[in-house]
Design an enzyme around this catalytic site. Structure first.
Site, PDB file in Angstrom:
ATOM      1  N   ALA A  66       0.873  -1.174   0.000  1.00  0.00           N
ATOM      2  CA  ALA A  66       0.000   0.000   0.000  1.00  0.00           C
ATOM      3  C   ALA A  66       0.911   1.226   0.000  1.00  0.00           C
ATOM      4  O   ALA A  66       2.069   1.151   0.423  1.00  0.00           O
ATOM      5  CB  ALA A  66      -0.886  -0.022   1.233  1.00  0.00           C
ATOM      6  N   GLY A 111       0.296  -4.888   0.865  1.00  0.00           N
ATOM      7  CA  GLY A 111      -0.975  -4.851   0.128  1.00  0.00           C
ATOM      8  C   GLY A 111      -0.832  -5.312  -1.311  1.00  0.00           C
ATOM      9  O   GLY A 111      -1.804  -5.757  -1.922  1.00  0.00           O
ATOM     10  N   GLU A 114      -0.941  -9.006  -1.042  1.00  0.00           N
ATOM     11  CA  GLU A 114      -2.333  -9.383  -0.742  1.00  0.00           C
ATOM     12  C   GLU A 114      -3.162  -9.405  -2.033  1.00  0.00           C
ATOM     13  O   GLU A 114      -4.040 -10.247  -2.191  1.00  0.00           O
ATOM     14  CB  GLU A 114      -2.929  -8.409   0.274  1.00  0.00           C
ATOM     15  CG  GLU A 114      -2.309  -8.587   1.661  1.00  0.00           C
ATOM     16  CD  GLU A 114      -2.806  -7.549   2.640  1.00  0.00           C
ATOM     17  OE1 GLU A 114      -2.477  -6.361   2.465  1.00  0.00           O
ATOM     18  OE2 GLU A 114      -3.524  -7.911   3.585  1.00  0.00           O
ATOM     19  N   GLU A 134       4.317  -5.595   7.061  1.00  0.00           N
ATOM     20  CA  GLU A 134       3.542  -4.616   7.829  1.00  0.00           C
ATOM     21  C   GLU A 134       4.052  -4.427   9.247  1.00  0.00           C
ATOM     22  O   GLU A 134       4.023  -3.321   9.791  1.00  0.00           O
ATOM     23  CB  GLU A 134       2.057  -5.025   7.866  1.00  0.00           C
ATOM     24  CG  GLU A 134       1.316  -4.817   6.547  1.00  0.00           C
ATOM     25  CD  GLU A 134       1.453  -5.975   5.580  1.00  0.00           C
ATOM     26  OE1 GLU A 134       2.279  -6.877   5.812  1.00  0.00           O
ATOM     27  OE2 GLU A 134       0.727  -5.972   4.574  1.00  0.00           O
TER      28      GLU A 134
END
Ligand code: DAK
Length: 256
Positions: A66, A111, A114, A134
């Site tokens: 992200a 992310g 993911e 993370e």
């Protein structure tokens, strides 16, 4: 301004490229919104769509997570809303009606990984690197990563990778079952296309129901065996299966 998501339709395959190479294709709000819009509505504009390939722009990254630059301004509520929007988008990818393949061409982190894990298959290039980092940021995966990593590689290794944030290379990822193949870039794309060309020849409802059945196995609110029985009934009653069976009996190729 660069277009955050490029979508190219060729031979009934949608090629989606995350196009933020300077930020290693980090997933910001426009990228996530673009994915959401394509998988919920945009795909309908593509006639006879048979598969989707998602990759990253450039040679360095699939998606390095992200977009960290957006984090400082987020409140608890923003975090929750972002997480729910991202989870909804990734769940939609996981349940999509035709195969979605991640062509992981470099860093696949946080992310970004993911997203790769929400796809039905993952094909990596030799330079691919995978991590859920993370914890380094005092965070946890927010787009389903804790759940899907366990599904794909098992609890022991998933726990280790999630707790340490360690990065693994493509061959380790292959050994753990995180990726289906490791191939040089051109061959990796060819493999993605050839898998979709193969599934495109099968009954479309059978493909869709197979994706849903496999998903049902991991959905604790569903009885996967019951779902399979119901889906089997649906395929058995479909014009598609009548044609498939008839074609076999007549020793010809089915016309789905
Ligand atoms: N976000 C924003 N920019 C990024 C980025 C990221 N995730 N990753 C890299 N970049 C940018 C770098 O800042 C740099 O920008 P400039 O300095 O050139 O402007 C450019 O991309 C090139 O990166 P590097 O210069 O660092 O390149 P290196 O080859 O030296 O290193 C690296 C590559 C991938 C090892 C390094 O860039 C790195 O460690 N990147 C960060 C990896 C990371 O921690 N990713 C985030 C994981 S956490 C949530 C939902 C989900 C999530 C969070 C919240 N909510 C619902 C709220 C998920 C979180 C994550 O994904």
């Amino acid at each position: 301004m660069e277009t955050p998501l490029l979508i190219d339709f060729k031979d009934r395959i949608a090629h989606i490229t995350i196009n933020r190479p300077k930020a290693l294709n980090a997933i910001n709000a426009p990228v996530m919104e673009g994915l959401h819009d394509f998988f919920f509505e945009g795909f309908k504009a593509y006639d006879d769509l048979k598969g989707v390939i998602i990759t990253g722009s450039g040679e360095k990254a699939f998606a390095a997570g992200a977009d960290i630059t957006q984090f400082p301004s987020l409140t608890v509520e923003d975090g929750l809303n972002l997480s729910l929007f991202g989870q909804k988008t990734y769940a939609r990818i996981e349940e999509f009606i035709v195969p979605v393949i991640a062509l992981v061409n470099g860093f696949s982190l946080g992310g970004g990984n993911e997203l790769a894990m929400a796809c039905h298959l993952r094909i990596a290039t030799p330079n691919a690197k995978f991590s859920q980092p993370e914890v380094n940021l005092g965070l946890i995966p927010g787009y389903g990563g804790t759940q899907r990593l366990i599904e794909l590689i098992g609890k022991s290794k998933a726990m280790e990778l999630l707790l340490t944030g360690d990065m693994i290379d493509a061959s380790e990822a292959f050994t753990y079952g995180l990726v289906n193949y490791v191939l040089e870039p051109e061959a990796a794309l060819e493999k993605c296309v050839s898998i979709i060309q193969k599934t495109a020849k099968k009954g479309p409802l059978a493909i869709e129901e197979t994706i849903r059945c496999v998903r049902a196995h991991f959905d604790e609110k569903m009885d996967g065996f019951l779902y399979e029985a119901q889906a089997f009934g649906r395929t058995m009653g479909s014009p598609e299966s009548k044609e498939g069976v008839q074609a076999f009996l007549e020793k010809r190729k089915p016309n789905f």
